[in-house]
Design a protein around this motif. Structure first.
Motif, short mmCIF file in Angstrom:
data_model
loop_
_atom_site.label_atom_id
_atom_site.label_comp_id
_atom_site.label_asym_id
_atom_site.label_seq_id
_atom_site.Cartn_x
_atom_site.Cartn_y
_atom_site.Cartn_z
N LYS A 191 0.81 -1.22 0.00
CA LYS A 191 0.00 0.00 0.00
C LYS A 191 0.84 1.27 0.00
CE LYS A 191 -4.04 -1.93 2.44
NZ LYS A 191 -4.87 -1.81 3.67
N LEU A 192 2.14 1.15 0.35
CA LEU A 192 2.99 2.34 0.34
C LEU A 192 3.10 2.97 -1.04
CD1 LEU A 192 6.14 1.63 2.58
CD2 LEU A 192 4.18 3.08 3.08
N SER A 193 2.76 2.21 -2.09
CA SER A 193 2.84 2.75 -3.45
C SER A 193 1.82 3.85 -3.71
CB SER A 193 2.66 1.62 -4.47
OG SER A 193 3.76 0.74 -4.44
N GLY A 194 0.85 4.00 -2.82
CA GLY A 194 -0.12 5.10 -2.94
C GLY A 194 -0.82 5.12 -4.28
N GLU A 195 -0.76 6.25 -4.96
CA GLU A 195 -1.43 6.38 -6.25
C GLU A 195 -0.76 5.56 -7.35
OE1 GLU A 195 -4.36 7.87 -7.06
OE2 GLU A 195 -4.50 7.91 -4.87
N ARG A 196 0.43 5.11 -7.12
CA ARG A 196 1.13 4.26 -8.10
C ARG A 196 0.81 2.78 -7.88
NH1 ARG A 196 1.46 8.69 -8.97
NH2 ARG A 196 -0.25 7.99 -10.28
N ASN A 197 -0.05 2.49 -6.92
CA ASN A 197 -0.48 1.12 -6.66
C ASN A 197 -1.33 0.64 -7.84
OD1 ASN A 197 -1.69 -1.25 -5.77
ND2 ASN A 197 -2.20 -0.44 -3.75
N PRO A 198 -0.86 -0.36 -8.59
CA PRO A 198 -1.62 -0.79 -9.76
C PRO A 198 -2.88 -1.57 -9.43
CG PRO A 198 0.32 -2.17 -9.47
CD PRO A 198 0.41 -1.09 -8.43
N ALA A 221 -8.65 -4.89 -1.71
CA ALA A 221 -7.66 -5.30 -0.72
C ALA A 221 -6.99 -6.60 -1.16
CB ALA A 221 -8.32 -5.49 0.64
N LEU A 222 -5.72 -6.74 -0.77
CA LEU A 222 -4.95 -7.95 -1.01
C LEU A 222 -4.55 -8.56 0.34
CD1 LEU A 222 -2.61 -6.66 -3.86
CD2 LEU A 222 -4.46 -8.31 -4.13
N GLY A 223 -4.24 -9.85 0.34
CA GLY A 223 -3.73 -10.50 1.54
C GLY A 223 -4.76 -10.81 2.60
N VAL A 224 -6.05 -10.63 2.29
CA VAL A 224 -7.11 -10.88 3.27
C VAL A 224 -8.30 -11.54 2.57
CG1 VAL A 224 -6.51 -8.99 4.83
CG2 VAL A 224 -8.07 -8.56 2.92
N ASP A 257 -15.43 -7.45 -0.68
CA ASP A 257 -14.88 -6.48 -1.62
C ASP A 257 -13.37 -6.58 -1.80
OD1 ASP A 257 -17.40 -5.38 -2.17
OD2 ASP A 257 -17.25 -3.99 -0.48
N ALA A 258 -12.73 -7.54 -1.14
CA ALA A 258 -11.30 -7.78 -1.40
C ALA A 258 -11.16 -8.50 -2.74
CB ALA A 258 -10.69 -8.63 -0.29
N TYR A 259 -9.97 -8.39 -3.33
CA TYR A 259 -9.70 -9.15 -4.54
C TYR A 259 -9.83 -10.64 -4.24
CZ TYR A 259 -7.90 -5.13 -7.17
OH TYR A 259 -7.76 -3.94 -7.83
N ALA A 260 -10.39 -11.37 -5.21
CA ALA A 260 -10.58 -12.81 -5.05
C ALA A 260 -9.29 -13.53 -5.44
CB ALA A 260 -11.75 -13.29 -5.90
N ASP A 261 -8.30 -13.46 -4.54
CA ASP A 261 -7.05 -14.22 -4.65
C ASP A 261 -7.07 -15.23 -3.51
OD1 ASP A 261 -6.55 -12.33 -6.58
OD2 ASP A 261 -4.78 -11.47 -5.62
N LEU A 262 -7.30 -16.50 -3.83
CA LEU A 262 -7.66 -17.48 -2.80
C LEU A 262 -6.97 -18.82 -3.04
CD1 LEU A 262 -11.47 -16.72 -3.04
CD2 LEU A 262 -9.98 -15.94 -1.19
N ILE A 263 -6.70 -19.53 -1.93
CA ILE A 263 -6.17 -20.89 -2.00
C ILE A 263 -7.00 -21.78 -1.09
CG2 ILE A 263 -4.14 -22.36 -1.76
CD1 ILE A 263 -2.42 -19.84 -1.74
#
Length: 462
Positions: free
Chosen positions: A402-409, A414-417, A421-427
């Motif tokens: 998140k430190l990338s601020g406005e440069r966060n692509p 949200a990631l990692g959670v 409404d978080a991104y669906a990145d799941l295992i």
């Protein structure tokens, strides 16, 4: 009467404009297709226990609904998916659903080829990128849905992954590493002269792997060029390294003014600088310059660790270990041994002083080693409980991104959670890694389903 030359020129302009419009339309359609390829699709995980990335307690048996690329609903009760959706049902049978893994220090290009291969004038860009595409897909199938790339010409690969042309993790790119002459990013041989003294541009600079930048003006230009290419953060070499041949591990690199130039240029774009540094002197200078993250730090003393804690500076650390690297000199081997000896102090002091800690692997130039990426997670048990390790490689790593601020692509979710409404990145995992972290090392058998951005890349339950 119109001149025949004007008629010819007019016809040529018409053809050029028509071709340009056609190409623009085709590119737009391609982008739209990539973006919409998962639209109106949904995944329903049923009967899963959730490790949400933050809590040590698993959820009660739950259902999780994914629509397009986001988590739409989490409920212990039955979930009714929207009608007309292209639905995939996955019965978890009580298995654990956890966030996708995050590696905060990779080099996708450099880890896909050996150093002699990369420096060879005969190797083509097509070959280099084809190897990186293979490694990117394998990394995703090891459960790594997001990585922070800390040096290398990775922008084309990132674009292809984002557009759905090749499978791979989300990439937070740094672009070319910024190094002083004789610094950790200067991989010239001794007979290659500096371009300031009659030499030519180095092989590493030709391929976009590194910028050899001396003086404030050069550092500003290198930083801004990376930002122009789409860097989400800037990587600067602040001290000696292991893989580079001609800089001792103890040296401090870049003057305070040069380092400040990179920090100021990055801040103007709303993002940050992270530095490669091991020693107290290099790290303290970087902190004085305004750097927000330190990569490595295995040779730091306790007083410098306290400064990291006091100033809320991130430490991105790795589980370095003794190993053989083909082609390493005796000097390089000795440098590695010194760094490996400092790993335990780095982790113990980071825990003791509650330093903002991130984790990554930092593999270089040995493609077959990439298969051990998950084993580095298992090795964290020497210093962390399974919960602490899992939180580190999911939620905590995401906070650094998140430190990338406005440069966060990927700032739209949200990631990692695992939350609404978080991104669906799941295992979906067999067994309980909160009790037995070795499960993370057996990804081929234990990771039954892998989802990134709402798309299924592995499903052994269907």
């Amino acid at each position: 009467m119109r001149s025949p030359y004007k008629i010819i020129i007019g016809l040529l302009l018409t053809v050029v404009l028509a071709f340009t419009a056609q190409q623009t339309l085709a590119q737009s359609q391609s982008t739209i297709m990539a973006q919409n390829s998962g639209q109106n699709s949904s995944i329903l995980f049923e009967n899963v226990r959730i490790f949400n990335g933050q809590s040590e307690q698993l959820s009660a048996p739950s259902n999780v609904l994914v629509i397009d690329n986001k988590i739409q609903e989490i409920n212990t009760n039955r979930i009714n998916p929207p009608s007309g959706a292209n639905l995939t049902r996955i019965n978890g049978n009580g298995r654990i659903l956890m966030p996708g893994l995050i590696d905060n220090h990779v080099h996708l290009i450099f880890t896909s080829s050996t150093l002699p291969e990369l420096l060879s004038p005969n190797v083509t860009e097509e070959t280099i990128f084809a190897r990186a595409e293979v490694q990117a897909e394998e990394m995703l199938l090891r459960g790594f849905t997001t990585v922070r790339d800390l040096g290398g010409p990775v922008f084309p690969l990132k674009r292809k992954i984002d557009q759905g042309q090749v499978p791979g993790p989300r990439i937070y790119p740094s672009g070319a590493m910024i190094s002083q002459t004789s610094g950790h990013g200067d991989f010239r041989t001794l007979n290659e002269r500096s371009r300031r003294f009659g030499g030519t541009i180095s092989r590493g600079e030709e391929m976009g792997a590194t910028f050899i930048a001396d003086g404030r003006d050069d550092v500003l230009t290198a930083t801004r060029e990376n930002l122009r290419q789409g860097a989400s953060q800037i990587k600067v070499m602040a001290g000696g390294g292991v893989s580079s041949i001609y800089d001792p591990i103890d040296v401090t690199q870049y003057t305070l003014d040069e380092m400040k130039a990179a920090v100021e240029a990055a801040a103007d774009w709303g993002t940050y600088v992270t530095v490669h540094a091991y020693t107290p002197r290099a790290v303290r200078r970087a902190i004085e310059a305004g750097v927000k993250c330190i990569e490595h730090g295995q040779l730091l003393d306790e007083d410098t660790m306290k400064i990291l804690a006091e100033k809320d500076i991130w430490l991105s650390a790795q589980v370095f270990e003794e190993r053989e690297t083909p082609g390493f000199t005796e000097e390089q081997k000795a440098k590695r041994t010194l760094v490996v000896q400092g790993v335990t102090n780095a982790f113990n002091w980071a825990k003791k002083y509650n330093i903002k800690l991130a984790w990554g692997t930092d593999y270089l130039f040995v493609p077959e080693r990439n298969q051990r990426q998950n084993q580095d997670i298992v090795n964290l048990t020497e210093w962390f409980t399974p919960f602490e390790a899992l939180k580190l490689i999911t939620h905590d790593n995401a906070q650094l991104l998140k430190l990338s601020g406005e440069r966060n692509p990927y700032k739209e979710g949200a990631l990692g959670v695992i939350e609404k409404d978080a991104y669906a990145d799941l295992i979906l995992v067999d067994g309980n890694p909160l009790e037995d972290l070795s499960i993370m090392g057996d990804y081929a058998n234990k990771f039954r389903v892998i989802v990134k951005d709402g798309k299924i890349y592995k499903n052994t339950l269907s």
